[in-house]
Design an enzyme around this catalytic site. Structure first.
Site, PDB file in Angstrom:
ATOM      1  N   LYS A  35      37.687  17.744 -22.065  1.00  0.00           N
ATOM      2  CA  LYS A  35      36.408  18.280 -21.597  1.00  0.00           C
ATOM      3  C   LYS A  35      35.859  19.299 -22.591  1.00  0.00           C
ATOM      4  O   LYS A  35      34.666  19.312 -22.888  1.00  0.00           O
ATOM      5  CB  LYS A  35      36.584  18.903 -20.203  1.00  0.00           C
ATOM      6  CG  LYS A  35      36.813  17.848 -19.125  1.00  0.00           C
ATOM      7  CD  LYS A  35      37.254  18.422 -17.791  1.00  0.00           C
ATOM      8  CE  LYS A  35      37.626  17.269 -16.833  1.00  0.00           C
ATOM      9  NZ  LYS A  35      38.176  17.734 -15.556  1.00  0.00           N
ATOM     10  N   GLN A  59      40.019  23.175 -12.653  1.00  0.00           N
ATOM     11  CA  GLN A  59      40.797  21.946 -12.848  1.00  0.00           C
ATOM     12  C   GLN A  59      41.825  21.804 -11.723  1.00  0.00           C
ATOM     13  O   GLN A  59      42.605  22.721 -11.473  1.00  0.00           O
ATOM     14  CB  GLN A  59      41.493  21.988 -14.220  1.00  0.00           C
ATOM     15  CG  GLN A  59      42.262  20.727 -14.551  1.00  0.00           C
ATOM     16  CD  GLN A  59      41.341  19.516 -14.706  1.00  0.00           C
ATOM     17  OE1 GLN A  59      40.291  19.581 -15.343  1.00  0.00           O
ATOM     18  NE2 GLN A  59      41.722  18.390 -14.110  1.00  0.00           N
ATOM     19  N   ASP A  75      31.312  20.151 -10.530  1.00  0.00           N
ATOM     20  CA  ASP A  75      32.171  19.077 -10.030  1.00  0.00           C
ATOM     21  C   ASP A  75      31.700  18.598  -8.654  1.00  0.00           C
ATOM     22  O   ASP A  75      32.237  17.628  -8.117  1.00  0.00           O
ATOM     23  CB  ASP A  75      33.622  19.575  -9.909  1.00  0.00           C
ATOM     24  CG  ASP A  75      34.540  18.914 -10.930  1.00  0.00           C
ATOM     25  OD1 ASP A  75      34.097  17.961 -11.596  1.00  0.00           O
ATOM     26  OD2 ASP A  75      35.697  19.359 -11.041  1.00  0.00           O
TER      27      ASP A  75
END
Ligand code: NDP
Length: 275
Positions: free
Chosen positions: A46, A90, A113
């Site tokens: 990422k 994460q 997200d």
């Protein structure tokens, strides 16, 4: 049968994002707690993807022993920081830290997200908000086939908050007739055999038999499973399914690259909205 090339689709998007990012000064902050090997690789990918298109990324690496309160404090601080456009925590988080509590500390407009209750609710209502990246990637791949979604029978196997549920919402929003299957579904094979669009997000290697696939169907395989011999396979038995499908994604090289591309897309959207 045609293979849907996720790598090529992601590369095309990234070229476009380079132009979108120019002069925007977008910034993504990633929170990584602990030393989960897969998470470490995902975060590195990422970071690299951000750098390639011109998004500034900062990774906050915290030791496994970090308390929930400390992670929440960090995320709240980033939510309040005017320099930060997007925040990604994460997952999975180490045992003892509630993912829900940490995620809810993310300001919804920075939740790239799409995992906060506010953004999940907006998706359900059909309102503007951040949508989870993998489901967005799934929809983009279906769209690249040119197959019309409206009116089609779609079966989503899996009902997680991360993948299955939002994919089902997006397909419904695109006017598909959607059936969601899960571990208690009886006659999964019958459900799948009816579907013109199949999205598999189960996490079990080659669980969907190729023979179940309806001739000409669009098959999107979200699963990533590592076999004992080291091979990566999806949730769909690719070779036989490919003989029947109209379109199918490979694993790797299908949905995976799209997830990262959609993270960039959401981060740029967050940055534009905040300027
Ligand atoms: P979860 O484990 O959270 O959800 C799995 C879903 O599959 C559940 O809803 C479960 O049903 C269902 N399921 C389990 N067993 C069966 C069965 N025998 N028959 C039918 N349904 C079943 O996984 P995720 O949604 O997070 O991820 C799914 C897969 O996608 C994984 O392989 C993951 O690695 C991969 N993934 C890939 C990404 C990418 O970028 N390509 C991103 C995210 C995930 P129930 O609800 O009843 O338990």
């Amino acid at each position: 049968m045609k293979v849907i090339d996720g790598k090529a689709a992601a590369a095309a998007l990234r070229e476009k994002f380079k132009q979108d990012a120019a002069g925007l000064g977008a910034r993504l902050d990633v929170v990584l707690v602990g030393d989960n090997a897969a998470s470490t690789v995902y975060v590195r990918n990422k970071e690299k993807a951000c750098g390639d298109v011109g998004i500034v990324s900062r990774v906050h690496r915290l030791p496994t022993a970090t308390t929930e309160a400390a992670v929440v404090d960090l995320v709240r601080g980033l939510s309040a920081d005017r320099e930060v456009d997007g925040i990604l925590v994460q997952l999975p988080l180490p045992k003892g830290i509630s993912e829900r509590v940490v995620i809810e500390a993310i300001a919804p407009e920075k939740d790239v997200d799409g995992l906060t209750a506010v953004n999940a609710g907006r998706l359900l209502l059909g309102a503007q908000g951040h949508v989870p990246c993998t489901p967005l990637g799934v929809m983009h791949l279906i769209e690249t086939t040119g197959v019309a979604i409206a009116g089609k029978r779609a079966v989503v196997v899996g009902r997680s908050n991360l993948v299955g549920k939002p994919v089902a919402q997006l397909l419904q929003r695109a006017d598909a007739t959607v059936t969601v299957c899960h571990s208690k579904t009886i006659e999964l094979a019958v459900e799948i055999a009816r579907a013109e669009i199949v999205v598999a997000a189960i996490g079990r290697p080659e669980f969907v038999h190729g023979d179940w696939i309806r001739t000409g169907a669009v098959v999107i395989d979200v699963g990533i499973n590592r076999l004992e011999d080291g091979r990566l396979v999806g949730d769909v038995a690719f070779d036989r399914a490919a003989e029947r499908a109209g379109w199918i994604t490979p694993v790797p090289g299908g949905v995976g690259p799209m997830t990262v591309a959609m993270l960039l897309s959401n981060t740029l959207a967050a940055a534009r909205a905040r300027r």
